[in-house]
Design an enzyme around this catalytic site. Structure first.
Site, short mmCIF file in Angstrom:
data_model
loop_
_atom_site.label_atom_id
_atom_site.label_comp_id
_atom_site.label_asym_id
_atom_site.label_seq_id
_atom_site.Cartn_x
_atom_site.Cartn_y
_atom_site.Cartn_z
N ARG A 66 35.35 51.15 36.86
CA ARG A 66 36.14 49.94 37.14
C ARG A 66 35.98 49.55 38.61
O ARG A 66 36.49 50.23 39.51
CB ARG A 66 37.62 50.19 36.83
CG ARG A 66 38.55 49.07 37.22
CD ARG A 66 38.37 47.82 36.39
NE ARG A 66 38.61 48.06 34.98
CZ ARG A 66 38.11 47.30 33.99
NH1 ARG A 66 37.36 46.25 34.25
NH2 ARG A 66 38.36 47.60 32.72
N ARG A 88 25.69 49.51 31.80
CA ARG A 88 26.66 49.97 32.80
C ARG A 88 27.19 51.37 32.52
O ARG A 88 27.79 51.99 33.39
CB ARG A 88 27.82 48.98 32.92
CG ARG A 88 28.67 48.85 31.67
CD ARG A 88 29.85 47.94 31.91
NE ARG A 88 30.63 47.71 30.70
CZ ARG A 88 31.84 47.19 30.70
NH1 ARG A 88 32.41 46.81 31.81
NH2 ARG A 88 32.49 47.00 29.56
N HIS A 157 28.08 42.22 37.92
CA HIS A 157 29.52 41.93 37.78
C HIS A 157 30.26 42.37 39.06
O HIS A 157 31.03 43.34 39.06
CB HIS A 157 30.01 42.70 36.55
CG HIS A 157 31.34 42.33 36.00
ND1 HIS A 157 32.49 42.31 36.73
CD2 HIS A 157 31.69 41.96 34.74
CE1 HIS A 157 33.50 41.97 35.95
NE2 HIS A 157 33.04 41.75 34.73
N ASP A 202 39.24 33.42 34.53
CA ASP A 202 38.06 33.97 33.86
C ASP A 202 37.17 32.79 33.48
O ASP A 202 37.38 32.15 32.46
CB ASP A 202 38.48 34.78 32.62
CG ASP A 202 37.33 35.60 32.04
OD1 ASP A 202 36.18 35.43 32.51
OD2 ASP A 202 37.57 36.40 31.12
N GLU A 261 30.33 36.90 40.11
CA GLU A 261 29.22 37.58 39.45
C GLU A 261 28.00 36.68 39.31
O GLU A 261 28.11 35.58 38.76
CB GLU A 261 29.67 38.02 38.05
CG GLU A 261 31.02 38.75 38.06
CD GLU A 261 31.65 38.86 36.67
OE1 GLU A 261 30.92 38.87 35.68
OE2 GLU A 261 32.89 38.92 36.59
O1 TA6 Z 1 33.41 38.95 33.85
C1 TA6 Z 1 34.69 38.66 33.39
C2 TA6 Z 1 35.01 39.57 32.23
O2 TA6 Z 1 34.08 39.39 31.18
C3 TA6 Z 1 36.45 39.29 31.78
O3 TA6 Z 1 36.53 38.60 30.57
C4 TA6 Z 1 37.14 40.63 31.84
O4 TA6 Z 1 37.49 41.18 30.66
C5 TA6 Z 1 36.21 41.45 32.73
O5 TA6 Z 1 34.94 40.93 32.62
C6 TA6 Z 1 36.25 42.94 32.66
O6 TA6 Z 1 35.64 43.44 31.53
P1 TA6 Z 1 35.62 44.99 31.24
O7 TA6 Z 1 34.81 45.15 29.99
O8 TA6 Z 1 34.96 45.64 32.41
O9 TA6 Z 1 37.04 45.43 31.09
#
Ligand code: TA6
Length: 290
Positions: A66, A88, A157, A202, A261
């Site tokens: 995270r 990832r 990301h 988002d 991103e």
């Molecule tokens: O990039 C934005 C996003 O796709 C959001 O919709 C949000 O859920 C975030 O990424 C995080 O995603 P994750 O799968 O890392 O919890």
């Protein structure tokens, strides 16, 4: 390639979840994990951390971390396979390293195997090169090593560290068409010259292209992002409720981060057999002159 242990500015530490590489050069210090080819830190020389990684991030060699810069491939999503793809949370391999103009760099590779083909039936090679230059430069290259074409979407990301997201303005998106993921993908054109984060955000900005400046007023710093090969930009902050819903993010950490991103989402990239695609994102920090 010279021995890693004897290359100035590069250190690799073995951990139970793969090696963790530190690039420490004249322009700054970056940390990248073999797990996910995940960059978790960029401290520009003379400045403070520019990348957010949650203090509750799971470093177990299986989960996506995270924060940092998750490499999203082969699907941004939503779609038929694992959300945000498998890259990832895969174990990449430290494949090459060196220094250029004093700046250390490493390249990590990932190729298809039984596990990836069970999720996505294609042969590929992915390479992420991390360069600790004046800007942190992340180059992602994807090659179709199979004999049928495939299409993918992806992103770097990037979780930026900010002092207070409620006092940030994001410049460089005015006039760009956006898809609001929190409004069922409804589209509109961005009207703001400096986008403020005033709640959960988002959005996919389609064909944004221009450089992005994240003006972090509370820190007195601007983070500049430029990209090549990635036409789209995602802007994301989970805000209070969103952060609470994550068990790998502290409740208050939403305030200290903003994802900007570099992405290729709206138009999937199609690669013929043998073809290669690459995209680069650069992140630089700039202090306001006092
Ligand atoms: O990039 C934005 C996003 O796709 C959001 O919709 C949000 O859920 C975030 O990424 C995080 O995603 P994750 O799968 O890392 O919890």
């Amino acid at each position: 390639m010279s021995d890693l242990a004897s290359t100035p500015g590069i250190r690799a530490d073995a951990t139970p979840h793969g090696r963790v590489v530190t690039l420490d050069g004249p322009f700054g210090r970056a940390t990248v994990h073999e797990h996910g080819a995940h960059v978790t830190s960029w401290v520009p020389a003379g400045d403070e951390e520019a990348i957010f990684t949650s203090r509750l991030a799971r470093l177990d060699g299986r989960s996506a971390i995270r924060g940092g810069v998750p490499v999203i491939f082969p699907q941004f999503g939503p779609g038929p396979i694992t959300k945000h793809g498998f890259a990832r949370s895969a174990r990449w391999r430290l494949a090459a390293h060196g220094t250029e103009g004093g700046a250390p760099w490493v390249r990590l590779d990932l190729a298809d195997d039984d596990a990836t083909r069970a999720l996505w039936p294609h042969e590929f090679q992915a390479q992420l090169t991390v360069r600790a230059e004046r800007a942190l430069a992340l180059s992602l290259a994807i090659t179709n090593t199979g004999d049928v074409p495939f299409a993918f979407t992806g992103a770097l990301h990037t979780y930026l560290r900010v002092a207070d997201v409620t006092r940030v303005r994001v410049r460089g998106l005015e006039g760009v068409r956006l898809r609001d993921q929190l409004a069922g993908g409804a589209e509109r054109v961005e009207k703001e010259t400096g986008v403020r984060i005033e709640g959960p955000v988002d959005r996919v900005y389609v064909d944004a292209r221009g450089p992005i400046a994240v003006v972090d007023e509370a820190a007195g710093r601007t983070l500049r992002l430029t990209a090549r090969g990635f036409p789209d930009v995602v802007l994301w902050n989970p805000w209070v409720e969103g952060a609470r819903a994550f068990d790998d993010m502290d409740d208050e950490e939403w305030r200290a981060m903003l994802c900007v991103e570099a992405a290729a989402i709206a138009t999937p990239v199609t690669l013929a057999p043998g073809a290669r695609w690459d995209g680069v994102q650069r992140l630089a920090a700039e202090r306001a002159a006092s």
